[in-house]
Design an enzyme around this catalytic site. Structure first.
Site, mmCIF file in Angstrom:
data_model
loop_
_atom_site.group_PDB
_atom_site.id
_atom_site.type_symbol
_atom_site.label_atom_id
_atom_site.label_comp_id
_atom_site.label_asym_id
_atom_site.label_seq_id
_atom_site.Cartn_x
_atom_site.Cartn_y
_atom_site.Cartn_z
ATOM 1 C CB CYS A 182 -5.618 -7.967 1.888
ATOM 2 S SG CYS A 182 -6.921 -8.836 0.981
ATOM 3 C CG PHE A 183 -1.137 -10.268 4.184
ATOM 4 C CD1 PHE A 183 -1.249 -10.710 5.488
ATOM 5 C CD2 PHE A 183 -1.656 -11.056 3.165
ATOM 6 C CE1 PHE A 183 -1.851 -11.920 5.777
ATOM 7 C CE2 PHE A 183 -2.256 -12.267 3.441
ATOM 8 C CZ PHE A 183 -2.355 -12.706 4.756
ATOM 9 C CB CYS A 184 -0.541 -3.434 3.723
ATOM 10 S SG CYS A 184 -1.078 -3.009 5.384
ATOM 11 C CG ASN A 185 0.395 -6.750 -2.105
ATOM 12 O OD1 ASN A 185 -0.230 -6.396 -3.109
ATOM 13 N ND2 ASN A 185 1.619 -7.233 -2.187
ATOM 14 C CB THR A 216 -0.913 0.018 1.235
ATOM 15 O OG1 THR A 216 -1.706 -1.162 1.239
ATOM 16 C CG2 THR A 216 -1.806 1.240 1.250
#
Length: 853
Positions: free
Chosen positions: A418-421, A148
């Site tokens: 979503c792991f900042c992705n 992100t």
């Protein structure tokens, strides 16, 4: 549970793992590492190293000892504690660059609060150009599989008029040109391409050759747009378990977070900037410490010339930065380097992938859907991350939130979501743009527990390994999946297992060689010399002068010769000595450094003057002696430990960066015991050349003068007549009834000169421009203003400011004393000249007088 259960139990055994992967641990039992540094995680299976790895106990203890042993002031001040901070921080910068196989000539370290702050710095400083009438504007291009914080750069870029272009990973090479594109010299529009060295979602490693491919306009999208292309390589996920070589892969901007690598300190990251790219960055705001000069009442501001000075607003987190030395040292000590970490962690991730992808319910349906672009067959293409969702026996998804909660009950710690992705999450889970918007309208936001919408997952489960991960972590996780999510007797897809076993990337039965990273193992055992502690020290056949037997000389001659083999340690007085290319042979070639690699001087550690080095030319050894200590011996050249790699490190002397070699563990232990704090002995590298500063001694047309670890010049000369006058002032200030009258030789010792001449008048040397001693000519490089050292009694280490106060009074506020001299050896001279006590001294005098009596 039947035969299939036995198959699983066998496959999940350590013996089975080692039969498939030989690169486990670090030349020993990794359980010893766990017991010594990670005892606190007993009973916990920690599998979120991509979020943050764990810090070792010895790192914290070393840092605590450092904090309790030293005073670190604000680096923007100039007092001794602040200078210590400044030098330690600069040493940390060099250590960071060394870890990535580069140097300050190529890259600059700009410390930030983390990788996100480093990315924001690039976004706000990049010289985006909006389209003009005859010229296209800048492009900001990024892979959709990006964090992100990278994608967020587009807001700044588009606001500045740049075109934003998301790129699907497969397009980079599929739409490339076969050859590099010529650069249109008339087009100077800057473009920025960003991609991750390793996806934080799947662990996929993108090719590092993309860097040069984009810069040369060979790869898409740079091949489609003229201008200057710069590469921002997001390395935050990659560098935690892999070695990044910036010499081979010269990205322009590299953001990193140190807690991803070491687990400590948090809130500290860095932007590694290629120096050629740093020149294009532009900055509007300026904070404390970044200005070379500015006016408060007028719009006038001049930034500091160095990139780090321009972009590190305010006071940096200097204590956190100081901790980095302990981080690198501890990591190297525990593992041996990043190459070993990569193989250790990849082996665990590979085996977990092999078994998890092969697990079946009793009805034969798969237990997991794994999100990966590789089959974990090569550590150069796949990191130690495994991303997946679990499936029930009917093929329906199990919500990641349910997996997370159950894992916590078993003390297994993973990460979900979503792991900042978002880009990778959409790609692997097949979520369309419209579905993301619809999910938001349904109430799902990043980080919540809404894991399934209409039976489809909104995120996934991620397990990731770190350098202290063990096979037990892998085993505990797999057994947890089987015990909680497999219906009926577990089955194993044997064909899948055998196929994956056959794709092992290299011979796993070969022993792992030593693979150093940045700081090779340099501990060496010194060979025992045939000299006993009582051996008489000689210098090329001439006995060394011992205290109490000083050579007096006569006016107009050289009265004393001193060399200081170890910087800031005691002098070695000799009656004659050869000259070398750096000054007196072996003068200040060694120095003592603290645990952070910063040079120790008598300002911080006056007991250094009690360490007496001796040069044994016949046996080619340096010996160290000190009160209450047995002598220790160090080779004059090279290392006696021929089987080990010599440690090459960067240090700093008077603002100059110098390359040095570590002298081994034995002498380090000796010094640490005597001084009562961790320290080491290092030697100037014979392959390193340190040039004299341009402000001193440089004559147009002449080659530069090379220095050892001296402060300013090759030689320091003082006048015995000047010493006598200063001594009179000191004794007068102390009073006739005082019992503290100074001794002439004691005062000479305090000035720590190399050459003591006996002049005719006090301070006549102020007017000298050149001097001939014997047959050897010297050039005067300037006066010496380094007088703080005369406050230390060289025989006891006691401090006194009386000599410095008297010098100021004697010279009407002027505190310079003595002259710096330089000498260049003729290139065709076969034998080095020798200076001898008693040689005549012939000065040359300048036209103008500056003498101040």
């Amino acid at each position: 549970m039947g035969d299939h259960a036995l198959d699983f139990n066998h496959l999940c055994s350590f013996e089975s793992f080692r039969s498939a992967w030989n690169f486990y641990g670090y030349d020993g039992n990794i359980e010893d590492v766990i017991k010594g540094d990670f005892a606190r995680i007993k009973g916990i299976t920690y599998l979120d190293h991509a979020g943050t790895t764990l810090y070792p106990e010895s790192l914290i203890k070393g840092f605590l000892q450092d904090m309790c042993s030293n005073i670190y002031g604000n680096p923007h001040s100039n007092n001794p504690s602040s200078r210590l901070t400044h030098d330690t921080v600069e040493r940390a910068r060099y250590r960071v660059l060394q870890h990535f196989n580069t140097s300050p000539e190529e890259y600059t370290v700009i410390f930030t609060s983390g990788s996100t702050a480093a990315l924001k710095l690039v976004a706000e400083s990049f010289p985006w150009k909006a389209p003009a009438a005859k010229e296209l504007g800048s492009q900001f291009c990024y892979l959709t599989d990006n964090h992100t914080s990278v994608v967020g750069i587009r807001a700044v870029a588009s606001a500045s008029g740049a075109v934003v272009l998301p790129v699907v990973p497969e397009e980079v090479e599929a739409r490339a040109k076969k050859s590099s594109q010529t650069v249109d010299e008339g087009c100077e529009v800057p473009h920025l391409f960003s991609y991750p060295a390793q996806s934080n979602f799947s662990g996929r490693k993108y090719p590092l050759h993309y860097i040069k491919g984009i810069q040369s306009r060979q790869l898409y999208p740079s091949c489609k747009r003229e201008g200057s292309w710069f590469v921002l390589l997001d390395a935050a996920s990659f560098v935690s378990c892999s070695h990044l070589d910036l010499q081979e892969h010269p990205a322009d901007f590299v953001p990193i977070s140190f807690y991803k690598m070491f687990g400590f300190p948090t809130g500290l990251g860095a932007l590694l900037v290629r120096n050629s790219a740093a020149e294009i960055l532009r900055k509007a705001y300026f904070g404390g410490g970044t200005a070379a000069a500015y006016l408060a009442g007028d719009d006038y501001y001049v930034p500091r010339p160095a990139a780090s000075g321009r972009f590190e607003d305010g006071t940096i987190s200097f204590l956190d930065i100081i901790a980095l030395h302990h981080c690198f040292e501890t990591l190297q000590k525990l593992t041996g380097g990043m190459d070993r970490i990569q193989l250790h962690t990849f082996g665990l991730a590979r085996y977990t992938y092999m078994l998890l992808s092969s697990l079946r319910h009793s009805n034969g349906r798969p237990v997991a859907q794994i999100y990966a672009s590789t089959e974990y067959d090569d550590p150069d293409t796949q990191g130690a991350i495994l991303n997946f969702n679990l499936l029930d026996s009917q093929g329906s998804f199990v919500g990641y939130s349910q997996v997370d909660k159950l894992a916590s009950l078993f003390n297994i710690q993973v990460r979900t979501g979503c792991f900042c992705n978002t880009g990778a999450c959409q790609l692997y889970l097949g979520i369309s743009n419209q579905e993301v918007k619809s999910n938001l309208e349904a109430g799902h936001v990043c980080g919540d527990n809404v894991d399934l919408i209409e039976g489809r997952p909104t995120g996934s489960v991620r397990v990731s390994f770190g350098y202290m991960s063990t096979f037990s972590d892998c085993q505990n996780f797999l057994k947890f999946v089987v015990d909680c999510f497999v219906q009926g007797p577990v089955k194993v897809g044997k064909e899948n297992i055998e196929r994956l076993r056959s794709t092992i990337p290299f011979n796993t039965q070969q022993p792992l060689p030593h693979l150093p990273n940045g700081q090779p193992n340099c501990e060496r055992r010194e060979e025992e010399g045939d000299l006993s502690p009582a051996t008489k020290v000689t210098s090329h056949g001439v006995p060394a002068v011992t205290p109490g037997k000083r050579i007096v000389g006569r006016p107009g001659t050289l009265a004393n010769i001193f060399l200081y083999p170890i910087k800031s340690c005691a002098a070695l007085e000799v009656s004659s000595w050869p000259l070398g290319p750096l000054g007196l042979l072996y003068d200040r070639l060694w120095m003592v450094v603290n645990m952070n690699g910063v040079c120790l001087s008598q300002k911080q550690e006056p007991r250094l003057c009690l360490i007496r080095p001796q040069i044994h030319l016949a046996t080619k050894e340096l010996s160290l002696q000190a009160p209450g200590m047995d002598p220790v011996f160090v080779p004059l050249e090279g290392s006696s430990e021929k089987d080990l790699t010599v440690q090459v490190c960067q240090s700093k002397v008077c603002g100059d960066r110098v390359q040095t070699l570590d002298c081994g563990e034995r002498v380090a232990t000796w010094l640490s015991e005597f001084l009562g704090k961790p320290c080491r002995l290092i030697r100037q590298s014979p392959n390193f050349t340190r040039d004299m500063k341009k402000s001193r001694g440089k004559v147009p047309g002449e080659s530069s003068v090379s220095l050892s670890l001296v402060n300013e010049a090759q030689y320091l000369m003082i006048n015995k007549a000047s010493i006598k006058l200063l001594l009179e002032h000191i004794n007068q200030r102390q009073g006739s009834d005082s019992h503290q009258h100074s001794d002439e030789q004691q005062l000479i010792d305090r000035f720590r000169a190399n050459l003591v001449i006996w002049g005719k008048e006090p301070f006549e040397e102020d007017d000298w421009t050149n001097i001939i001693i014997g047959d050897t000519p010297f050039k005067v490089a300037g006066p010496c203003g380094r007088c703080q050292m005369i406050g230390v009694d060289q025989s006891t280490g006691a401090r006194s400011q009386q000599p410095l106060q008297s010098l100021s009074a004697c010279r009407n506020g002027k505190v310079t004393f003595g002259l710096y001299l330089i000498h260049q050896l003729p290139e065709n001279e076969a034998d080095a000249p020798t200076l001898s006590v008693g040689s005549p001294v012939v000065p040359q005098v300048s036209n103008c007088s500056s003498k101040a009596n």
